[in-house]
Scaffold this motif. Structure first.
Motif, PDB file in Angstrom:
ATOM      1  N   LEU A 152      17.771 228.816  13.603  1.00 41.18           N
ATOM      2  CA  LEU A 152      18.589 228.762  15.003  1.00 41.18           C
ATOM      3  C   LEU A 152      19.338 230.012  15.435  1.00 41.18           C
ATOM      4  O   LEU A 152      19.872 230.782  14.105  1.00 41.18           O
ATOM      5  CB  LEU A 152      20.675 228.559  13.266  1.00 41.18           C
ATOM      6  CG  LEU A 152      21.262 227.863  13.836  1.00 41.18           C
ATOM      7  CD1 LEU A 152      21.945 226.959  15.103  1.00 41.18           C
ATOM      8  CD2 LEU A 152      22.470 227.948  12.747  1.00 41.18           C
TER       9      LEU A 152
ATOM     10  N   ILE B  51      26.179 230.494  33.858  1.00 40.36           N
ATOM     11  CA  ILE B  51      25.938 229.667  32.106  1.00 40.36           C
ATOM     12  C   ILE B  51      27.148 229.274  31.580  1.00 40.36           C
ATOM     13  O   ILE B  51      28.099 230.093  30.641  1.00 40.36           O
ATOM     14  CB  ILE B  51      25.095 230.609  30.614  1.00 40.36           C
ATOM     15  CG1 ILE B  51      23.977 231.247  33.081  1.00 40.36           C
ATOM     16  CG2 ILE B  51      24.778 230.714  30.366  1.00 40.36           C
ATOM     17  CD1 ILE B  51      22.767 232.432  31.763  1.00 40.36           C
ATOM     18  N   ALA B  52      26.944 228.005  31.586  1.00 41.12           N
ATOM     19  CA  ALA B  52      28.101 227.685  30.682  1.00 41.12           C
ATOM     20  C   ALA B  52      29.658 228.388  30.988  1.00 41.12           C
ATOM     21  O   ALA B  52      29.480 228.195  31.705  1.00 41.12           O
ATOM     22  CB  ALA B  52      27.605 227.769  29.324  1.00 41.12           C
TER      23      ALA B  52
ATOM     24  N   THR C 113      22.843 232.870  22.223  1.00 42.63           N
ATOM     25  CA  THR C 113      22.031 234.393  22.561  1.00 42.63           C
ATOM     26  C   THR C 113      20.998 234.323  23.650  1.00 42.63           C
ATOM     27  O   THR C 113      20.606 233.506  24.425  1.00 42.63           O
ATOM     28  CB  THR C 113      21.120 234.142  21.279  1.00 42.63           C
ATOM     29  OG1 THR C 113      19.734 233.638  21.284  1.00 42.63           O
ATOM     30  CG2 THR C 113      21.741 234.279  20.075  1.00 42.63           C
TER      31      THR C 113
ATOM     32  N   ALA D 178      14.143 229.662  24.863  1.00 37.69           N
ATOM     33  CA  ALA D 178      13.139 229.167  24.259  1.00 37.69           C
ATOM     34  C   ALA D 178      13.872 227.494  24.674  1.00 37.69           C
ATOM     35  O   ALA D 178      12.984 226.815  23.486  1.00 37.69           O
ATOM     36  CB  ALA D 178      13.770 229.431  22.299  1.00 37.69           C
TER      37      ALA D 178
ATOM     38  N   GLY E 226      18.911 224.835  33.154  1.00 31.95           N
ATOM     39  CA  GLY E 226      19.659 226.268  32.280  1.00 31.95           C
ATOM     40  C   GLY E 226      19.107 227.268  32.820  1.00 31.95           C
ATOM     41  O   GLY E 226      17.848 227.601  33.736  1.00 31.95           O
TER      42      GLY E 226
ATOM     43  N   GLU F 160       6.569 229.602  14.257  1.00 32.06           N
ATOM     44  CA  GLU F 160       7.177 230.790  14.961  1.00 32.06           C
ATOM     45  C   GLU F 160       8.771 231.134  14.812  1.00 32.06           C
ATOM     46  O   GLU F 160       9.204 230.683  14.706  1.00 32.06           O
ATOM     47  CB  GLU F 160       6.133 231.556  16.281  1.00 32.06           C
ATOM     48  CG  GLU F 160       4.288 231.093  16.127  1.00 32.06           C
ATOM     49  CD  GLU F 160       3.719 231.316  17.117  1.00 32.06           C
ATOM     50  OE1 GLU F 160       3.030 231.741  16.917  1.00 32.06           O
ATOM     51  OE2 GLU F 160       4.195 230.864  17.557  1.00 32.06           O
TER      52      GLU F 160
ATOM     53  N   LEU G 194      10.725 233.534  18.899  1.00 30.58           N
ATOM     54  CA  LEU G 194      10.303 234.628  19.644  1.00 30.58           C
ATOM     55  C   LEU G 194      11.806 235.462  19.167  1.00 30.58           C
ATOM     56  O   LEU G 194      12.985 235.603  18.283  1.00 30.58           O
ATOM     57  CB  LEU G 194      11.395 234.069  20.535  1.00 30.58           C
ATOM     58  CG  LEU G 194      11.581 234.790  21.806  1.00 30.58           C
ATOM     59  CD1 LEU G 194      10.177 235.754  22.482  1.00 30.58           C
ATOM     60  CD2 LEU G 194      12.612 233.624  22.953  1.00 30.58           C
TER      61      LEU G 194
ATOM     62  N   GLY H 228      30.694 226.428  35.909  1.00 31.34           N
ATOM     63  CA  GLY H 228      30.461 225.897  34.313  1.00 31.34           C
ATOM     64  C   GLY H 228      29.363 224.740  33.702  1.00 31.34           C
ATOM     65  O   GLY H 228      28.874 224.794  32.768  1.00 31.34           O
TER      66      GLY H 228
ATOM     67  N   HIS I  26      31.141 219.169  21.273  1.00 37.39           N
ATOM     68  CA  HIS I  26      29.891 219.692  21.628  1.00 37.39           C
ATOM     69  C   HIS I  26      30.147 220.967  22.714  1.00 37.39           C
ATOM     70  O   HIS I  26      29.475 220.884  23.729  1.00 37.39           O
ATOM     71  CB  HIS I  26      29.027 218.332  22.476  1.00 37.39           C
ATOM     72  CG  HIS I  26      29.870 217.056  23.370  1.00 37.39           C
ATOM     73  ND1 HIS I  26      30.301 216.176  22.906  1.00 37.39           N
ATOM     74  CD2 HIS I  26      29.926 216.923  24.547  1.00 37.39           C
ATOM     75  CE1 HIS I  26      30.659 215.572  23.954  1.00 37.39           C
ATOM     76  NE2 HIS I  26      30.552 215.515  24.624  1.00 37.39           N
TER      77      HIS I  26
HETATM   78  C1  LIG Z   1      29.314 222.397  27.097  1.00 36.33           C
HETATM   79  C2  LIG Z   1      27.949 223.528  27.320  1.00 36.33           C
HETATM   80  C3  LIG Z   1      27.633 223.544  29.153  1.00 36.33           C
HETATM   81  C4  LIG Z   1      26.287 224.490  28.962  1.00 36.33           C
HETATM   82  N1  LIG Z   1      25.902 225.269  30.522  1.00 36.33           N
HETATM   83  C5  LIG Z   1      25.224 225.673  30.288  1.00 36.33           C
HETATM   84  C6  LIG Z   1      24.826 226.455  31.493  1.00 36.33           C
HETATM   85  O1  LIG Z   1      25.198 225.882  32.517  1.00 36.33           O
HETATM   86  N2  LIG Z   1      23.544 226.505  31.482  1.00 36.33           N
HETATM   87  C7  LIG Z   1      22.977 227.310  31.079  1.00 36.33           C
HETATM   88  O2  LIG Z   1      21.520 227.975  30.736  1.00 36.33           O
HETATM   89  N3  LIG Z   1      22.979 225.995  29.507  1.00 36.33           N
HETATM   90  C8  LIG Z   1      24.639 226.347  28.996  1.00 36.33           C
HETATM   91  N4  LIG Z   1      24.215 225.658  27.708  1.00 36.33           N
HETATM   92  C9  LIG Z   1      23.750 226.420  26.715  1.00 36.33           C
HETATM   93  C10 LIG Z   1      24.239 227.096  26.196  1.00 36.33           C
HETATM   94  O3  LIG Z   1      23.292 228.469  27.762  1.00 36.33           O
HETATM   95  C11 LIG Z   1      22.808 228.553  24.537  1.00 36.33           C
HETATM   96  O4  LIG Z   1      23.423 228.891  24.909  1.00 36.33           O
HETATM   97  C12 LIG Z   1      21.269 227.729  25.126  1.00 36.33           C
HETATM   98  O5  LIG Z   1      21.099 226.939  25.832  1.00 36.33           O
HETATM   99  C13 LIG Z   1      21.174 228.386  23.410  1.00 36.33           C
HETATM  100  O6  LIG Z   1      20.899 229.264  22.581  1.00 36.33           O
HETATM  101  P1  LIG Z   1      21.513 229.765  22.083  1.00 36.33           P
HETATM  102  O7  LIG Z   1      21.118 231.282  21.429  1.00 36.33           O
HETATM  103  O8  LIG Z   1      22.608 229.259  21.591  1.00 36.33           O
HETATM  104  O9  LIG Z   1      19.947 228.527  20.945  1.00 36.33           O
HETATM  105  P2  LIG Z   1      20.243 227.382  19.459  1.00 36.33           P
HETATM  106  O10 LIG Z   1      21.391 226.092  19.850  1.00 36.33           O
HETATM  107  O11 LIG Z   1      20.500 228.065  18.658  1.00 36.33           O
HETATM  108  O12 LIG Z   1      18.723 227.283  19.854  1.00 36.33           O
HETATM  109  C14 LIG Z   1      18.269 226.280  20.988  1.00 36.33           C
HETATM  110  C15 LIG Z   1      16.822 225.368  20.600  1.00 36.33           C
HETATM  111  O13 LIG Z   1      16.095 227.119  20.751  1.00 36.33           O
HETATM  112  C16 LIG Z   1      15.359 227.737  19.593  1.00 36.33           C
HETATM  113  N5  LIG Z   1      15.662 228.736  18.476  1.00 36.33           N
HETATM  114  C17 LIG Z   1      16.341 229.843  19.433  1.00 36.33           C
HETATM  115  N6  LIG Z   1      16.284 230.688  18.959  1.00 36.33           N
HETATM  116  C18 LIG Z   1      14.712 230.929  19.005  1.00 36.33           C
HETATM  117  C19 LIG Z   1      14.050 231.552  18.614  1.00 36.33           C
HETATM  118  N7  LIG Z   1      14.418 233.115  18.593  1.00 36.33           N
HETATM  119  N8  LIG Z   1      13.723 231.322  18.546  1.00 36.33           N
HETATM  120  C20 LIG Z   1      12.123 230.281  18.161  1.00 36.33           C
HETATM  121  N9  LIG Z   1      12.957 229.259  19.141  1.00 36.33           N
HETATM  122  C21 LIG Z   1      14.068 228.980  18.758  1.00 36.33           C
HETATM  123  C22 LIG Z   1      16.439 226.579  18.516  1.00 36.33           C
HETATM  124  O14 LIG Z   1      15.423 226.110  17.490  1.00 36.33           O
HETATM  125  C23 LIG Z   1      16.890 225.122  19.243  1.00 36.33           C
HETATM  126  O15 LIG Z   1      15.533 224.819  19.766  1.00 36.33           O
HETATM  127  C24 LIG Z   1      25.842 225.052  27.828  1.00 36.33           C
HETATM  128  C25 LIG Z   1      25.959 225.036  26.389  1.00 36.33           C
HETATM  129  C26 LIG Z   1      27.325 224.100  25.929  1.00 36.33           C
HETATM  130  C27 LIG Z   1      28.182 223.418  25.076  1.00 36.33           C
END
Ligand SMILES: Cc1cc2nc3c(=O)[nH]c(=O)nc-3n(C[C@H](O)[C@H](O)[C@H](O)COP(=O)(O)OP(=O)(O)OC[C@H]3O[C@@H](n4cnc5c(N)ncnc54)[C@H](O)[C@@H]3O)c2cc1C
Ligand code: FES
Ligand code: FES
Lengths: 293, 161
Positions: A31, A102-103, A112, A118, A124, A166, A168, A192, B46
């Protein structure tokens, strides 16, 4: 409560996180910012049996210059902090340009840099940029680590070579040569929103205004980010004229992409806007390279 | 998989709370159901609508995309920390005067997004305001009045100085 029950682990160091992931094997899931994962859990689309939360591991958040003039970015660095890092602004303006697409601001605060990569969402921005820049990914597991080229990290929609035991840990961005320009353009239905199509490019010019290097990635028009071969084949060694750039656009949309029809756009529409975006992105990257980047 | 409870200590609007929570409890539900702070609204769960926006260690984030257990040791601020009906926060006052709300469902999320934004950008342009609120949906106002209210609050703030 929307998500299903799961076991929760909040390690406070990388070693502890890797021990936990090793014990859990296929049951464990990392997470990070949760901005994709928790949303999917709220829908019960994702039903992980155990989460290993990296938010209490401060050693995974940093932006550090490397010896060769590039940057190393810790996986848990928030997109917001990357977007506001003076080191990033100085070296990689492309990351700043792309971030605001991005979002939304509140999601970039928590999401992150490594988590977005990942996640490997074909729509994305950061997964595509990691391919374009060929960021070096450091992947760690208990007692081991390996490096993977950004170009080889993503193997399918929402799929990477990272195994469940593993994680990242870091992304290393190599410095750009002088006279390098970059650009990102996208078309989406609202601010967004995910792109219907998007193009990012990086062009390096020599002293005679010919292309020394030209890289381009196409987003939302295939199952994974598509690294164009045509841009390099046609432009490198030549002057990046309007005609040459239009030829890249023509060949890219007829031979390199495989867009889908979905709720957001038809395949034909995606092809047609991609052609325009390729011309815009390469033209602007060339202009910026001429001005010194 | 267990229904194990995790002890957490969270500071919300300056008050320290100690509770036990299931890992799957969302922070938005914790604020509303466990603490009874109903100002934080839940629209989509969401990440799309922005109604649940709160401050987590000072930064505006979605409370529906964070688990309550992750707030352990952190500082949360919700809309209840701004003003009271008799003594509105300056931004709330501007929302009131400029008719920046109709049903009010989205308002807590807008306020919690814009309060830190105005602290960082005391003289924003209309475009900067629109970018700051691109993650907040309002079905009533058409956003014009919200932008006006933010400009009003910014102007009054610089006069006061
Ligand atoms: C309303 C909304 C709009 C969005 N619009 C966009 C957009 O326009 N463009 C865009 O690119 N994104 C968009 N996102 C997604 C956003 O950028 C997320 O932050 C991103 O996709 C995932 O990053 P996170 O750190 O939140 O990862 P998480 O949600 O915590 O994890 C995502 C996945 O990656 C895996 N993971 C995460 N970190 C690691 C690690 N270090 N090692 C191994 N596996 C890992 C997790 O297990 C999971 O499967 C949007 C999200 C929302 C809710
Ligand atoms: S309820 Fe959290 S963004 Fe809609
Ligand atoms: S005032 Fe009704 S949704 Fe914004």
């Amino acid at each position: 409560m929307k998500p299903v029950n799961f076991d929760y682990y909040a390690p406070s160091s990388v070693d502890e996180a890797l021990d936990t992931l090793a014990e859990l094997g296929y049951d464990g899931k990392v997470l990070a910012g949760g901005q994709s994962l928790i949303a999917a859990m709220n829908f019960r689309m994702a039903r992980p049996s155990a989460l290993v939360d990296l938010n209490n591991v401060p050693e995974l958040s940093y932006v550090k210059p490397t010896e060769d003039g590039g940057l190393a970015i810790g996986t848990m660095t928030r997109v917001f902090d990357v977007e506001h890092s003076a080191e990033v602004i100085k070296r990689f303006p492309l990351l700043i340009e792309v971030s605001k697409y991005i979002a939304h601001p509140q999601i970039r605060r928590r999401g992150t840099f490594g988590g977005a990569i990942a996640h490997a969402d074909p729509a994305g921005q950061l997964p595509s940029i990691s391919v374009l820049m060929n960021m070096q990914a450091l992947i760690k597991s208990k007692g081991e680590e390996r490096w993977v080229d950004g170009q080889d990290l993503i193997i399918g929609p929402f799929m990477t070579v990272i195994e469940p035991h593993e994680m990242l840990a870091e992304l290393v961005l190599k410095p750009w040569p002088a006279r390098t320009g970059s650009n990102y353009v996208q078309v989406s239905r609202q601010s967004g929103g995910y792109a219907q199509s998007a193009v990012a490019s990086i062009v390096t010019l020599d002293e005679n205004e010919r292309c020394k290097d030209a890289r381009m990635v196409l987003m939302s028009v295939g199952e994974v980010p598509i690294l164009s071969q045509k841009a390099g084949e046609i432009l490198v060694g030549n002057a990046p004229t309007r005609e040459a750039i239009e030829e890249v656009a023509e060949l890219a949309v007829t031979t390199e992409i495989d867009p889908a029809t979905d709720l957001h756009a038809t395949a034909d529409y995606r092809r047609s806007i991609t052609r325009v975006l390729v011309v815009r992105s390469l033209t602007e990257a060339v202009e910026r390279a001429k001005r010194g980047g | 998989m267990s229904n194990k409870l995790f002890p957490i200590t969270v500071t919300v609007n300056g008050v320290e709370y100690k509770r036990e929570v299931e890992a799957r409890l969302l922070l938005s539900d914790f604020l509303r159901h466990d603490l009874g702070l109903l100002g934080t609204h839940v629209g989509c769960e969401h990440g799309i609508c922005g109604a649940c926006t709160i401050l987590f260690d000072g930064g505006a984030v979605r409370s529906c995309l964070i688990f309550a257990v992750q707030a352990n040791g952190h500082e949360i601020r919700t809309v209840e920390s701004l003003g009271t009906p008799e003594n509105l926060h300056p931004l709330q006052q501007s929302f009131h005067e400029k008719h920046a709300l109709q049903c009010g469902f989205c308002t807590p999320g807008f306020l919690m997004t814009l309060v830190p934004f105005l602290e960082e950008n005391p003289h924003p342009s209309d475009d900067e305001i629109r970018e700051a609120i691109d993650g907040n949906i309002c079905r009533c106002t058409g956003y014009e009045k919200i932008v006006e209210a933010v400009q009003d609050a910014a102007a009054k703030n610089s006069q006061a100085k």
